[in-house]
Design a protein around this motif. Sequence first.
Motif, PDB file in Angstrom:
ATOM      1  N   GLY A 174       0.241  -5.974   7.762  1.00  0.00           N
ATOM      2  CA  GLY A 174       0.064  -4.766   7.630  1.00  0.00           C
ATOM      3  C   GLY A 174      -1.217  -4.440   6.930  1.00  0.00           C
ATOM      4  O   GLY A 174      -2.164  -5.412   7.402  1.00  0.00           O
ATOM      5  N   ALA A 175      -1.645  -3.252   6.303  1.00  0.00           N
ATOM      6  CA  ALA A 175      -2.971  -3.159   6.105  1.00  0.00           C
ATOM      7  C   ALA A 175      -2.910  -2.284   4.723  1.00  0.00           C
ATOM      8  O   ALA A 175      -2.280  -1.616   4.584  1.00  0.00           O
ATOM      9  N   CYS A 224       1.778 -12.051   4.150  1.00  0.00           N
ATOM     10  CA  CYS A 224       2.319 -11.065   2.892  1.00  0.00           C
ATOM     11  C   CYS A 224       3.651 -10.484   3.016  1.00  0.00           C
ATOM     12  O   CYS A 224       4.435 -11.003   4.054  1.00  0.00           O
ATOM     13  N   LYS A 235      -3.974  -8.116   2.854  1.00  0.00           N
ATOM     14  CA  LYS A 235      -3.714  -9.585   1.862  1.00  0.00           C
ATOM     15  C   LYS A 235      -4.621 -10.693   2.230  1.00  0.00           C
ATOM     16  O   LYS A 235      -4.891 -11.124   3.426  1.00  0.00           O
ATOM     17  N   ALA A 287       0.709  -1.093  -0.058  1.00  0.00           N
ATOM     18  CA  ALA A 287      -0.016   0.085  -0.227  1.00  0.00           C
ATOM     19  C   ALA A 287       0.656   1.130  -0.209  1.00  0.00           C
ATOM     20  O   ALA A 287       0.498   2.292  -0.814  1.00  0.00           O
TER      21      ALA A 287
HETATM   22  O1  MRU Z   1      -1.162  -7.106  -3.336  1.00  0.00           O
HETATM   23  P1  MRU Z   1      -0.182  -6.477  -2.474  1.00  0.00           P
HETATM   24  O2  MRU Z   1       1.253  -7.149  -2.514  1.00  0.00           O
HETATM   25  O3  MRU Z   1       0.270  -5.220  -2.823  1.00  0.00           O
HETATM   26  O4  MRU Z   1      -0.624  -6.596  -1.007  1.00  0.00           O
HETATM   27  C1  MRU Z   1       0.002  -5.956  -0.009  1.00  0.00           C
HETATM   28  C2  MRU Z   1      -0.513  -6.158   1.439  1.00  0.00           C
HETATM   29  O5  MRU Z   1      -1.434  -6.868   1.507  1.00  0.00           O
HETATM   30  C3  MRU Z   1       0.288  -5.693   2.457  1.00  0.00           C
HETATM   31  O6  MRU Z   1       0.066  -6.348   3.607  1.00  0.00           O
HETATM   32  C4  MRU Z   1      -0.304  -4.240   2.789  1.00  0.00           C
HETATM   33  O7  MRU Z   1       0.009  -3.349   1.557  1.00  0.00           O
HETATM   34  C5  MRU Z   1       0.595  -3.283   3.757  1.00  0.00           C
HETATM   35  S1  MRU Z   1       2.107  -3.170   2.936  1.00  0.00           S
HETATM   36  C6  MRU Z   1       3.064  -2.163   4.325  1.00  0.00           C
END
Ligand code: MRU
Length: 347
Positions: A231-232, A153, A244, A46
């Motif tokens: 993360g989120a 993730c 994720k 993100a």
């Molecule tokens: O599909 P992605 O690889 O972009 O998904 C990433 C995630 O789900 C991460 O956990 C999230 O973006 C936080 S990254 C600091």
Amino acid sequence: MRPILWCDDHVEMIDQTALPGRVDWLRSGTSREVAEAIRSMKIRGAPAIGIAAAYGVALAALGSAATEATDLRRELEEASEFLAATRPTAVNLFWALQRMKATWERQADVAGMRRALVEEARALAAEDEQMCRDIGRHGASLVPQDARILTHCNAGALATGDYGTALGVIRAAHEAGKVRQVWVDETRPFLQGARLTAWELMQDGIPCRLICDNMAGHFMQRGQVDMVVVGADRITAHGDVANKIGTYSVAVLCREHGIPFYVAAPYSTIDPKLVEGRDIPIEERSGDEVTAIAGHRIAPEGVPVANPAFDVTPARLVSAIITERGVFRPPYPESLSRALKTVGRPD
Ligand code: MRU
């Protein structure tokens, strides 16, 4: 380990689809190329998506032939629209684009817009790195001594300006001598855990062990997981968390086994306009990611596939949300709204 660098008239980013086999630097000189890199997940995570989009707008300004501010504004609106259309779930993307728009709107002429947009994008990237370090510092205080931490993730340096959010917490806890081992969920179908998190942790010499996603419950049941941090991509005002795909299952397992489930994210991941997690747009990706692994088909030709890239963990399963401004506990409607009032972010 910064995944994206500004180089005066272009950006360079690590092609995350080539990791861990190769560290390839990809050059993008236009906003269209940046958008394509986001869409194809050469850059992902993100905060990193937000930074890339901001650089994309700066590149659109530099590459424009416009001499009048109104013409440049129109082109920047267009560039923002196609950058925004790349991936729907991570709110950081839209937050970064809004910030860039607010920047060009403050400028009266073309030269001022170009200069301000480059400065703003670079500032956004630098702030993100600092935020991750602050998240790490706050989060490390929650980590017990000798901890076995599970993550899902990749919320590491590769997914941010540097250092990472969930991996920022793990890095800071490791620096404090608290980490015995990190359990790394492989994270089907795109394998961000196996390909990226395992690689990052090994680069830093942080002890880790890779597992398939469906093994997490087994190790929790055996008492071998002390906490989870993830993360989120978007957090609602009431604390529901999109992250994720597979994160929700991990959170449910944590509840069953009495294990703390922490979410680490910068403020820009909180979407004050959304209350309910079910209103978060969930990206649906190509079925090829499920039917094949590293280009090798594993499912019968023509099988129908579902591939939601994210799921939503309800706030009631989240033990705490760790941000650069501190640690927020339930009830989130109160704790997050108090915090959001002090942010002064564009809405
Ligand atoms: O599909 P992605 O690889 O972009 O998904 C990433 C995630 O789900 C991460 O956990 C999230 O973006 C936080 S990254 C600091």
